[in-house]
Design an enzyme around this catalytic site. Sequence first.
Site, PDB file in Angstrom:
ATOM      1  N   ASP A 127       0.898  -1.280  -0.076  1.00 20.91           N
ATOM      2  CA  ASP A 127       0.001  -0.068  -0.148  1.00 20.91           C
ATOM      3  C   ASP A 127       0.865   1.282   0.134  1.00 20.91           C
ATOM      4  O   ASP A 127       1.493   1.517   0.944  1.00 20.91           O
ATOM      5  CB  ASP A 127      -1.079   0.047   1.182  1.00 20.91           C
ATOM      6  CG  ASP A 127      -1.656   1.126   1.347  1.00 20.91           C
ATOM      7  OD1 ASP A 127      -1.904   1.978   0.422  1.00 20.91           O
ATOM      8  OD2 ASP A 127      -2.551   1.138   2.213  1.00 20.91           O
ATOM      9  N   TYR A 163      -5.154  16.634  -5.048  1.00 19.26           N
ATOM     10  CA  TYR A 163      -4.638  15.897  -6.172  1.00 19.26           C
ATOM     11  C   TYR A 163      -3.949  17.025  -6.902  1.00 19.26           C
ATOM     12  O   TYR A 163      -2.849  16.699  -7.477  1.00 19.26           O
ATOM     13  CB  TYR A 163      -6.098  15.753  -7.088  1.00 19.26           C
ATOM     14  CG  TYR A 163      -5.566  14.662  -8.339  1.00 19.26           C
ATOM     15  CD1 TYR A 163      -5.136  13.536  -8.026  1.00 19.26           C
ATOM     16  CD2 TYR A 163      -5.855  15.148  -9.589  1.00 19.26           C
ATOM     17  CE1 TYR A 163      -4.634  12.597  -9.174  1.00 19.26           C
ATOM     18  CE2 TYR A 163      -5.466  14.243 -10.658  1.00 19.26           C
ATOM     19  CZ  TYR A 163      -4.869  13.078 -10.710  1.00 19.26           C
ATOM     20  OH  TYR A 163      -4.557  12.297 -11.599  1.00 19.26           O
ATOM     21  N   ASN A 192       3.468   5.698 -11.212  1.00 18.76           N
ATOM     22  CA  ASN A 192       2.216   5.817 -12.014  1.00 18.76           C
ATOM     23  C   ASN A 192       1.250   5.772 -10.974  1.00 18.76           C
ATOM     24  O   ASN A 192      -0.100   6.240 -11.243  1.00 18.76           O
ATOM     25  CB  ASN A 192       1.967   4.639 -12.839  1.00 18.76           C
ATOM     26  CG  ASN A 192       0.683   4.502 -13.153  1.00 18.76           C
ATOM     27  OD1 ASN A 192       0.112   5.063 -13.980  1.00 18.76           O
ATOM     28  ND2 ASN A 192       0.007   3.353 -12.647  1.00 18.76           N
ATOM     29  N   LYS A 231      -0.114  16.946  -7.736  1.00 17.81           N
ATOM     30  CA  LYS A 231       0.449  16.819  -9.074  1.00 17.81           C
ATOM     31  C   LYS A 231       1.243  17.888  -9.486  1.00 17.81           C
ATOM     32  O   LYS A 231       2.292  17.663 -10.430  1.00 17.81           O
ATOM     33  CB  LYS A 231      -0.414  16.525 -10.007  1.00 17.81           C
ATOM     34  CG  LYS A 231      -1.699  15.095  -9.829  1.00 17.81           C
ATOM     35  CD  LYS A 231      -0.495  13.887 -10.216  1.00 17.81           C
ATOM     36  CE  LYS A 231      -1.536  12.714 -10.315  1.00 17.81           C
ATOM     37  NZ  LYS A 231      -0.648  11.412 -10.667  1.00 17.81           N
TER      38      LYS A 231
END
Length: 242
Positions: free
Chosen positions: A52, A142, A78, A146
């Site tokens: 995990d 997010y 990824n 990113k």
Amino acid sequence: MSGPMTAVITGGSKGIGAGIARRMLDEGYSVISVARHAPDFAHERLSSVEADLLDPDAVSAAAKEIAANHNVTHLIQNAGLIWPNLVEDAKPSDITGLAQLHLGSALTLLQAVLPGMKERRFGRVIFNGSRAALGVATRTAYSASKAGMIGMARTWALELAPHQITVNVVAPGPILTDNFWGIIPKGSEKETELAKRIPVGRLGTVEDVTNAFMFFADEKSSFVTGQTLYVCGGASVGTAIL
């Protein structure tokens, strides 16, 4: 570098990660998937380490196992989660959680395999970023992680260039995967309308993204580092999406 290539792919068991794994296997790479679950496909050059990536201790154990048993030439970060919510509902733990998944786990894995890359004077590090790094509604954590990925990749590119190790980012727009359909219902009117707003008039496919990864992975791409390639059908130019 001549000789066998071995790629570690986080989240290599499904979606874009599985697509990259299959493509690399087809082109002769050995592949190690690092994910919570093993891939649902088999290949003689495919192995799996279950971990995990939200758990720093689990990532550290996986990294040590991989470094001890494999000569890694490619690291592909990824694995990803979105955790969408409006700013009123966002929590600091969203940011720290996705920072560990998208950034911290990559750091731990790189530190484990970097001595071998430096010794061989060859390496490829490729991040799966996102067009959301430029901003998308409901993506506080997010988009932050990113965008951070791009900065970290550029820093690594500068530090590792003298060792002939390149570091780049592929930044997809809306891609037809389970992650996408977890937010936009599959086959829905919303999906159709979103496709119409993409400049090229369609949503992306896993193959669109794997093509970009394979370019950065290639030995011949040794003069390209610190770059972010948006695979988004033109959405990064300014189209409002999602």
